[in-house]
Scaffold this motif. Structure first.
Motif, PDB file in Angstrom:
ATOM      1  N   GLU A  17       7.493  10.256   6.265  1.00 11.53           N
ATOM      2  CA  GLU A  17       8.342   9.364   5.617  1.00 11.53           C
ATOM      3  C   GLU A  17       9.309   9.045   5.518  1.00 11.53           C
ATOM      4  OE1 GLU A  17       6.912   8.714   1.716  1.00 11.53           O
ATOM      5  OE2 GLU A  17       8.315  10.592   1.211  1.00 11.53           O
ATOM      6  N   TYR A  18      10.106   8.426   6.592  1.00 12.62           N
ATOM      7  CA  TYR A  18      11.471   6.974   6.466  1.00 12.62           C
ATOM      8  C   TYR A  18      12.188   8.595   7.412  1.00 12.62           C
ATOM      9  CZ  TYR A  18      10.809   4.024   2.641  1.00 12.62           C
ATOM     10  OH  TYR A  18      10.295   3.151   1.762  1.00 12.62           O
ATOM     11  N   GLY A  19      11.036   9.044   8.546  1.00  9.93           N
ATOM     12  CA  GLY A  19      11.350   9.943   9.618  1.00  9.93           C
ATOM     13  C   GLY A  19      11.674  11.581   9.161  1.00  9.93           C
ATOM     14  N   ALA A  59       6.750   2.890   6.193  1.00  7.78           N
ATOM     15  CA  ALA A  59       7.513   3.534   5.581  1.00  7.78           C
ATOM     16  C   ALA A  59       7.382   4.993   7.130  1.00  7.78           C
ATOM     17  CB  ALA A  59       8.014   4.167   4.772  1.00  7.78           C
ATOM     18  N   LEU A  60       5.899   4.846   7.167  1.00  9.38           N
ATOM     19  CA  LEU A  60       5.409   6.288   7.651  1.00  9.38           C
ATOM     20  C   LEU A  60       5.038   6.330   9.456  1.00  9.38           C
ATOM     21  CD1 LEU A  60       2.530   6.583   5.490  1.00  9.38           C
ATOM     22  CD2 LEU A  60       4.946   7.716   5.300  1.00  9.38           C
ATOM     23  N   SER A  61       5.412   7.161  10.344  1.00 10.07           N
ATOM     24  CA  SER A  61       5.223   7.841  11.540  1.00 10.07           C
ATOM     25  C   SER A  61       4.880   8.936  11.597  1.00 10.07           C
ATOM     26  CB  SER A  61       6.542   7.671  11.867  1.00 10.07           C
ATOM     27  OG  SER A  61       7.078   8.845  11.226  1.00 10.07           O
ATOM     28  N   VAL A  79       2.895   4.226  11.638  1.00  6.87           N
ATOM     29  CA  VAL A  79       1.280   4.041  11.302  1.00  6.87           C
ATOM     30  C   VAL A  79       1.508   2.490  10.615  1.00  6.87           C
ATOM     31  CG1 VAL A  79       0.150   4.815   8.922  1.00  6.87           C
ATOM     32  CG2 VAL A  79       1.222   6.893  10.292  1.00  6.87           C
ATOM     33  N   GLU A  80       0.152   2.382  11.275  1.00 10.16           N
ATOM     34  CA  GLU A  80      -0.464   0.916  10.873  1.00 10.16           C
ATOM     35  C   GLU A  80      -1.108   0.380   9.340  1.00 10.16           C
ATOM     36  OE1 GLU A  80      -2.145  -2.467  13.226  1.00 10.16           O
ATOM     37  OE2 GLU A  80      -3.828  -1.129  12.259  1.00 10.16           O
TER      38      GLU A  80
END
Length: 244
Positions: free
Chosen positions: A35-37, A66-68, A84-85
């Motif tokens: 979340e935010y890296g 904000a997610l990856s 994340v889509e």
């Protein structure tokens, strides 16, 4: 673990995932939710666009951008990151019934590049929804080194045993009415080893590397009589598949 396994904090003792060992080989299905890296939870690769995690990891309802998701490395700092889509939590997820139906599915904006031995989908067990009582199971994550401790850059792993609701380590939760049929306990009566904050959403697998649980919640980390609690993915299989 406190109430949840997903939140991070504090100082450093000797072991991670609480008395686990540093992983020497990357479970290819293992993912880090950011979340935010910043790593907040674990995740598990279902296919090249789909990651499974715990619903409570998304309670803050952060926007998808904000997610990856990080994959492919034992070290958080070296993982390949994918945006994340969108995501969806189980519609009957409830914090009021001890995190019942604690699963969520994330869809990636771009497909993963599968690489043998480092990035690939998890296996699925047979259709039986019986929890893996008595089986030796494996959990991995980048969560706290101990209750109230710090989180490592390296992936750690440990083995736990699937427990029946009436077994020591799980019976306290059962007597308190905190267990539903979408969850089961795994650990040891004396505590010994356990997942901890930051390990939520991570995969619990059997000896065939088949997914049987998702790290969900517990009271503290590795406390005697308080095993970790996991979402029972066999019970939740139909919803997961419908959203994959």
């Amino acid at each position: 673990m406190g109430a949840l396994l997903g939140l991070l904090s504090g100082t450093a003792p000797a072991h991670a995932i609480v008395n686990g060992t540093k992983a020497v080989r990357m479970p290819p299905y293992m993912a880090s939710l950011r979340e935010y890296g910043r790593h907040i939870c674990g995740g598990v690769i279902l296919d090249d666009r789909t990651i499974l995690t715990a619903a409570h990891c998304l309670q803050r309802q952060s926007p998808p951008d904000a997610l990856s998701v990080g994959v492919g490395s034992l070290q958080l700092s070296r993982a390949a990151l994918y945006p994340v889509e969108k995501y969806v939590a189980h519609p009957r997820y409830s914090v009021f019934v001890a995190y019942d139906n604690d699963v969520a599915v994330l869809k990636l904006a771009t497909p993963l590049t599968f690489r043998p031995g480092s990035v690939g989908p998890v296996g699925w067990p047979s259709s039986s929804d019986r929890p893996p009582y008595g089986e030796t199971l494996s959990i991995a994550g980048w969560g706290l080194l101990s209750e109230g401790g710090s989180a490592p850059d390296d992936l750690y792993t440990t083995s736990v045993s699937g427990l029946r609701n009436d077994e020591e380590g799980c019976a306290n939760y059962s007597r308190e009415g905190r267990l539903s049929d979408t969850m089961f306990c795994a650990g040891y009566p004396d505590g010994h080893t356990d997942a901890c904050q930051g390990d939520s959403g991570g995969p619990l697998v059997n000896r065939y590397n088949e997914l049987v649980g998702i790290a969900s919640w517990g009271q503290g980390c590795a406390r005697p009589g308080r095993a970790g609690v996991y979402a029972n993915v066999s019970k939740l299989h139909s919803w997961i598949k419908a959203n994959t």
